[in-house]
Write a protein that holds these residues in place. Sequence first.
Motif, mmCIF file in Angstrom:
data_model
loop_
_atom_site.group_PDB
_atom_site.id
_atom_site.type_symbol
_atom_site.label_atom_id
_atom_site.label_comp_id
_atom_site.label_asym_id
_atom_site.label_seq_id
_atom_site.Cartn_x
_atom_site.Cartn_y
_atom_site.Cartn_z
ATOM 1 N N ALA A 58 -13.804 1.929 3.676
ATOM 2 C CA ALA A 58 -13.283 1.765 2.313
ATOM 3 C C ALA A 58 -11.846 1.277 2.309
ATOM 4 N N ASN A 59 -11.153 1.448 3.425
ATOM 5 C CA ASN A 59 -9.757 1.022 3.530
ATOM 6 C C ASN A 59 -9.591 -0.172 4.465
ATOM 7 N N GLY A 60 -10.628 -0.988 4.539
ATOM 8 C CA GLY A 60 -10.548 -2.228 5.297
ATOM 9 C C GLY A 60 -10.481 -2.042 6.796
ATOM 10 N N GLY A 61 -10.992 -0.919 7.308
ATOM 11 C CA GLY A 61 -11.006 -0.663 8.746
ATOM 12 C C GLY A 61 -9.716 -0.099 9.298
ATOM 13 N N ASN A 62 -8.815 0.335 8.409
ATOM 14 C CA ASN A 62 -7.485 0.756 8.839
ATOM 15 C C ASN A 62 -7.047 1.965 8.018
ATOM 16 N N LEU A 63 -6.693 3.071 8.713
ATOM 17 C CA LEU A 63 -6.267 4.291 8.030
ATOM 18 C C LEU A 63 -4.744 4.451 7.996
ATOM 19 N N THR A 64 -4.022 3.389 8.268
ATOM 20 C CA THR A 64 -2.565 3.493 8.363
ATOM 21 C C THR A 64 -1.947 4.129 7.127
ATOM 22 N N ASP A 65 -2.472 3.817 5.940
ATOM 23 C CA ASP A 65 -1.908 4.344 4.694
ATOM 24 C C ASP A 65 -2.809 5.383 4.044
ATOM 25 N N THR A 66 -3.760 5.908 4.804
ATOM 26 C CA THR A 66 -4.761 6.812 4.234
ATOM 27 C C THR A 66 -4.758 8.153 4.953
ATOM 28 N N VAL A 67 -4.745 9.232 4.180
ATOM 29 C CA VAL A 67 -4.801 10.578 4.759
ATOM 30 C C VAL A 67 -6.102 11.259 4.338
#
Length: 625
Positions: free
Chosen positions: A242-251
């Motif tokens: 859901a975050n484009g394959g990247n959790l950098t800004d997601t907790v």
Amino acid sequence: MAENYWGKYWRRRVSRRGVLVGGAATAAGAAGLVAVGCGDDDDDEPAPAATAAATEAAAEAATEAAATEAAATEAATQAAATEAAGGPRTGGTMKLQRAFAETGYDPAITITGYTWVALTYNHLLGYSLFEDEAWGDAAQSWEQPDPFTIVFNLEPNLRFNPEAAEGRQITSQDIAYSFARLPAAFTDLASEVNPIQFAFMAGFDMPDASTFALQMAYPWVSAIPTLGSTSLAIVAPEVVEANGGNLTDTVNAGGGAYMFESRGRDGYNAYARNPNYAGHSTARGRFTKEPPYIDRWEEAHITDPATAEARFLTGDSDILTGVVGGIDAIKADELRDQDGVNIISGPTNTHLIMALDALKWVPFPQLREALSLSIDWDGYIDVVHDGNGIRGAPVGPRFPAVLSQDEIRELQQFNPERARQLWEQGGGDQVFPDGLTTLLATFTDTRGTQFIAQSIEENLGVKVNMEPVDLATYVSSLTAPPGSKIWHFALVTENSISTIPDYNALTHYVPTGYGGAFGLFTHEHPQAALIPPEVINITHDVGKPIQDLYNAQAVTHHPEQRTALLQQLQRLIFTQFCCTFPVPVADTEQHALRTRVQNAPLPPDFRDNGSMGYRRSQNMWLADA
């Protein structure tokens, strides 16, 4: 007020009569310290070699015994404190502080997030260096039916937190997804995770939702300890996608014991219990059967060391420690008698290295050797560690394969006169006409970098430019592509997993490890296709013998044979001076805790998530809860 570092160093040094090869140096103040040699304190004549060797062996034995005794004493003290405090209790808020800003929240990308990844994610297991034992986390049990396969049986009540995948059950498919994304994150998302942590994984089998079989590309001796690494967290695939394959800004993309309650723009984070976390089927190690004792965690971003100490002393933070290792001996002595403060200590297994940009240094072996010979390694112990240190090695000091202190001193010498000769013979001033540049990491203690810079300037006659950098710039600068690095050398450590010889320090020397990040490549390197051939042609002949020996020890299960290979590898690294120099470390690791913190793990586990440090210790509790 305690005497400052430079003052203690100078007072100790000027009382000595012997001077190392290179001659005596005269200078006023700190600028001339690094040129003064380490001789005997009382004798006019140096001791015979046999006596020196015996003294060294006795000193090593005494240091080891003292460290073991200290750890036993600390354990007994903690047990007594637990009894006096009335036993474990549930509740309370643990208060932390960190010196650097978060650089992202994806465990497959970011290696600098210690708290959030330990609290909000599950891992298959944890591994304690202190107990030399693995404990299942998401894994209830495991077995190894053959040298290439490890089969894990999962806990029956694993669930993501309510904000991740609607809080559904965690399955073997989620673990396979989490591990499978690591290689792509490294190549496509500028991941900081060392490939050594996942390169041994060849594939995964999931016969059912609660069984996960890991297939290894080679029978790696250190597979089990590595699976406790911070980066091998179990993420919810739905959140990643859901975050484009990247959790950098997601907790809140995991199923750990806690979840983000708030994430402040000023760097303040708060963590509350994950209501879906059920604990474990049994208590084991530092994992509890029920959810952890502590209710809530808070963490503030405090960059100023004086402010951090003041907050600790007033009780606004429960722990005062360093980014690398712990607090130093002088600070520990200052805090030891403060009300409400407890100093814990134990044997260190930390490491620190001086990395060279391989592309700049590999063509010039004389200059590499000159650089090493110009650094007063024992002086570093006196200044940076207040005399309480040991020589560093490519294998951590807690492992039996580490070389003796006596042999390390033979391999890594301080000889300014020889250093200047080699520098001149190798045309150093022509190769580096503008001097050398290093990274000054402003988020941690800078005395080590400053001391080494002074050593080079005073003993080699080469100007060192120190480039101040924050954490994000530091990491990006270290790992910049070959030919674009702004630095010539830099001090580096690794806190991800200190439980195995392969990873504790050795990873910084190996092309498939961080050695590759520093520019040391071979033609067989997994990322060789991404590197210009002319770069690999320069570094291949230096990197290949290191990589070959590393590969051999990694699959050697016989302890004595593996030790022999690891020691051979260490000697090779020391004698070719490329492209990483081991730096001395403290002989004892110390941390300051508020006395209300009970049952904290002791060093060398305390600070390291991969070693089941305090952030993952679910049986730690607060006496005033």
